[in-house]
Design a protein around this motif. Structure first.
Motif, PDB file in Angstrom:
ATOM      1  N   UNK A  42       1.842  -5.242   8.655  1.00 42.85           N
ATOM      2  CA  UNK A  42       0.675  -4.858   8.382  1.00 42.85           C
ATOM      3  C   UNK A  42       0.884  -4.133   6.753  1.00 42.85           C
ATOM      4  N   UNK A  43      -0.219  -4.122   6.095  1.00 38.65           N
ATOM      5  CA  UNK A  43      -0.161  -3.496   4.931  1.00 38.65           C
ATOM      6  C   UNK A  43      -1.098  -2.063   5.158  1.00 38.65           C
ATOM      7  N   UNK A  44      -1.592  -1.407   4.075  1.00 36.59           N
ATOM      8  CA  UNK A  44      -2.121  -0.427   4.182  1.00 36.59           C
ATOM      9  C   UNK A  44      -2.615   0.078   2.639  1.00 36.59           C
ATOM     10  N   UNK A  45      -2.580  -0.670   1.626  1.00 35.61           N
ATOM     11  CA  UNK A  45      -2.485  -0.418   0.428  1.00 35.61           C
ATOM     12  C   UNK A  45      -3.878   0.514  -0.003  1.00 35.61           C
TER      13      UNK A  45
ATOM     14  N   UNK B  36       2.192  -5.252 -11.768  1.00 36.14           N
ATOM     15  CA  UNK B  36       2.691  -6.875 -11.286  1.00 36.14           C
ATOM     16  C   UNK B  36       2.083  -6.841  -9.783  1.00 36.14           C
ATOM     17  N   UNK B  37       1.454  -5.965  -9.141  1.00 36.18           N
ATOM     18  CA  UNK B  37       0.920  -5.994  -7.847  1.00 36.18           C
ATOM     19  C   UNK B  37       1.549  -4.979  -7.078  1.00 36.18           C
ATOM     20  N   UNK B  38       2.503  -4.256  -7.622  1.00 35.81           N
ATOM     21  CA  UNK B  38       3.474  -3.525  -6.780  1.00 35.81           C
ATOM     22  C   UNK B  38       3.171  -1.770  -7.248  1.00 35.81           C
ATOM     23  N   UNK B  39       3.069  -0.847  -6.341  1.00 36.93           N
ATOM     24  CA  UNK B  39       2.677   0.547  -6.536  1.00 36.93           C
ATOM     25  C   UNK B  39       4.022   1.073  -6.998  1.00 36.93           C
ATOM     26  N   UNK B  40       3.749   1.816  -8.180  1.00 37.46           N
ATOM     27  CA  UNK B  40       4.866   2.456  -8.826  1.00 37.46           C
ATOM     28  C   UNK B  40       5.108   3.641  -7.885  1.00 37.46           C
TER      29      UNK B  40
ATOM     30  N   UNK C 222       6.368  -4.012  -0.796  1.00 38.49           N
ATOM     31  CA  UNK C 222       4.962  -4.689  -0.421  1.00 38.49           C
ATOM     32  C   UNK C 222       4.896  -5.341   0.779  1.00 38.49           C
ATOM     33  N   UNK C 223       3.944  -5.374   1.292  1.00 37.93           N
ATOM     34  CA  UNK C 223       3.682  -5.769   2.788  1.00 37.93           C
ATOM     35  C   UNK C 223       3.876  -7.389   3.075  1.00 37.93           C
ATOM     36  N   UNK C 224       3.458  -8.063   1.834  1.00 39.95           N
ATOM     37  CA  UNK C 224       3.522  -9.570   1.787  1.00 39.95           C
ATOM     38  C   UNK C 224       5.112  -9.799   1.906  1.00 39.95           C
TER      39      UNK C 224
ATOM     40  N   UNK D 226      -2.476 -11.136  -6.017  1.00 44.35           N
ATOM     41  CA  UNK D 226      -2.061 -12.138  -5.596  1.00 44.35           C
ATOM     42  C   UNK D 226      -0.679 -12.885  -5.943  1.00 44.35           C
ATOM     43  N   UNK D 227      -0.183 -12.113  -7.016  1.00 43.77           N
ATOM     44  CA  UNK D 227       1.042 -12.638  -7.412  1.00 43.77           C
ATOM     45  C   UNK D 227       2.281 -12.443  -6.494  1.00 43.77           C
ATOM     46  N   UNK D 228       2.270 -11.211  -5.784  1.00 43.54           N
ATOM     47  CA  UNK D 228       3.456 -11.237  -4.881  1.00 43.54           C
ATOM     48  C   UNK D 228       3.241 -11.898  -3.549  1.00 43.54           C
ATOM     49  N   UNK D 229       1.737 -12.013  -3.231  1.00 44.03           N
ATOM     50  CA  UNK D 229       1.377 -12.809  -2.079  1.00 44.03           C
ATOM     51  C   UNK D 229       2.123 -14.383  -2.147  1.00 44.03           C
TER      52      UNK D 229
END
Ligand SMILES: Nc1ncnc2c1ncn2[C@@H]1O[C@H](COP(=O)(O)OP(=O)(O)O)[C@@H](O)[C@H]1O
Ligand SMILES: CC(=O)N[C@@H](CCC(=O)OP(=O)(O)O)C(=O)O
Length: 302
Positions: free
Chosen positions: A69-72, A90-94, A200-202, A255-258
């Motif tokens: 699971x995620x939780x962003x 790029x879709x990732x949390x610093x 990243x959960x993906x 959508x990029x990391x996905x």
């Protein structure tokens, strides 16, 4: 005396639905499916219950589901409440030390909530993170190019404690699955350096899917699937199509990391990865057990 009437059409339709599912049930029996449940897809209580019911149904028909699971959005809300600034590249949390601590805490709470709802739906579930039983070892990922839109220059950003899985020990997952238990996994893992990494959960789901040789990877999010520039749903894609859509800017943000995850997974043996709209009730069942399917399916070119 017992008299029998012809069943009404509603009942016949229900029977037809089950028969439509039969070839899929036969094909998937004994296979492992990894389902990534994104933070945006977790709607209200009813939506989480629908999701849990699907997971329990998969297990009941002989498939081994593994949930990552995620939780962003939930991590974002907690950081805001605590007055900690957060941004994505790029879709990732610093992720600094404090952010990693908050992420682990919020993901831990979500982990137990999902495990609890699966149990309530009649299944058996155990919540884990990459830290449990040496499940996942992470490594810090390299920096990312960040375009500063205000001044039109790009710079390389150190993402801090953002990791990627470098080793997955599947043995605990096999033990749980064989015992009739569904593993529920939070995307946190230790590094060999002893630090805690936010993943990243993906990415986490893709690594797990590859390690267990999953038949399918489902990524549940809050859009119908991958959309073209004019908003049409793209139902089938190859890794080559993904490269094109990334290069021309059709896919952005999360959508990029996905999609990178989908490509990695199918290149490492997962038969297909599917991006699904987690807001649609029972979308997993629609995708798996109907001829039409749902969402965007990524697989290697034939
Ligand atoms: N071409 C595209 N098609 C669909 N969604 C896209 C596209 N490009 C960017 N996105 C964005 O990606 C988001 C999904 O990623 P993300 O927010 O990280 O979801 P999750 O939290 O479920 O992992 C969508 O809500 C959408 O805003
Ligand atoms: C490094 C990184 O970006 N980690 C994510 C982990 C949670 C996640 O991926 O959740 P969703 O699937 O709901 O987006 C984060 O901190 O938001």
């Amino acid at each position: 005396m017992i008299s029998r009437h012809a069943p009404d059409t509603g009942l016949l339709e229900k029977a037809a639905t089950l028969i439509e599912a039969l070839p899929y049930l036969q094909r998937y029996e004994g296979q492992t499916f990894v389902v990534k449940y994104g933070g945006h897809a977790m709607g209200d209580t009813a939506a989480v219950r629908d999701f849990a019911e699907d997971v329990v149904l998969l297990k009941a028909v002989g498939i081994n589901p593994i949930v990552v699971h995620g939780g962003g959005p939930q991590i974002g809300a907690m950081l805001k409440q605590l007055g900690v600034e957060s941004r994505f590249v790029g879709g990732l949390r610093v992720t600094d030390k404090e952010t990693a601590r908050v992420a682990e805490m919020v993901l831990g709470a979500i982990n137990k909530e999902i495990a609890g709802v699966v149990v309530q739906a009649g299944g058996r579930a155990v919540g884990l993170s990459g830290k449990d039983a040496g499940l996942v070892t992470a490594e810090k990922i390299g920096g990312r190019r960040d375009a500063d839109l205000n001044v039109g220059i790009e710079r390389n950003v150190d993402l801090g404690f953002v990791g990627e899985p470098v080793h997955v020990d599947r043995s605990i997952l096999d033990t749980l699955s064989a015992a009739g238990v569904v593993p529920i996994i939070a995307p946190i893992a230790p590094g060999a350096d002893g630090e805690t990494y936010n993943i990243n959960a993906d990415t986490m789901a893709g690594a797990i899917a590859a390690a267990v040789g999953a038949k399918r990877l489902f990524l549940l999010t809050d859009v119908a699937g991958v959309l073209s520039k004019d908003g049409a749903l793209l139902t089938d894609m190859t890794p080559e199509d993904v490269a094109t859509l990334k290069a021309d800017g059709t896919v952005k943000g999360g959508m990029i990391p996905k999609l990178e995850t989908c490509v990695h997974a199918v290149e490492r043996g997962v038969e297909a990865a599917v991006i699904l709209d987690g807001r649609v009730p029972h979308v997993i069942l629609v995708e798996m057990f109907t001829a039409e399917g749902a969402g965007t399916l990524v697989r290697r070119a034939a």
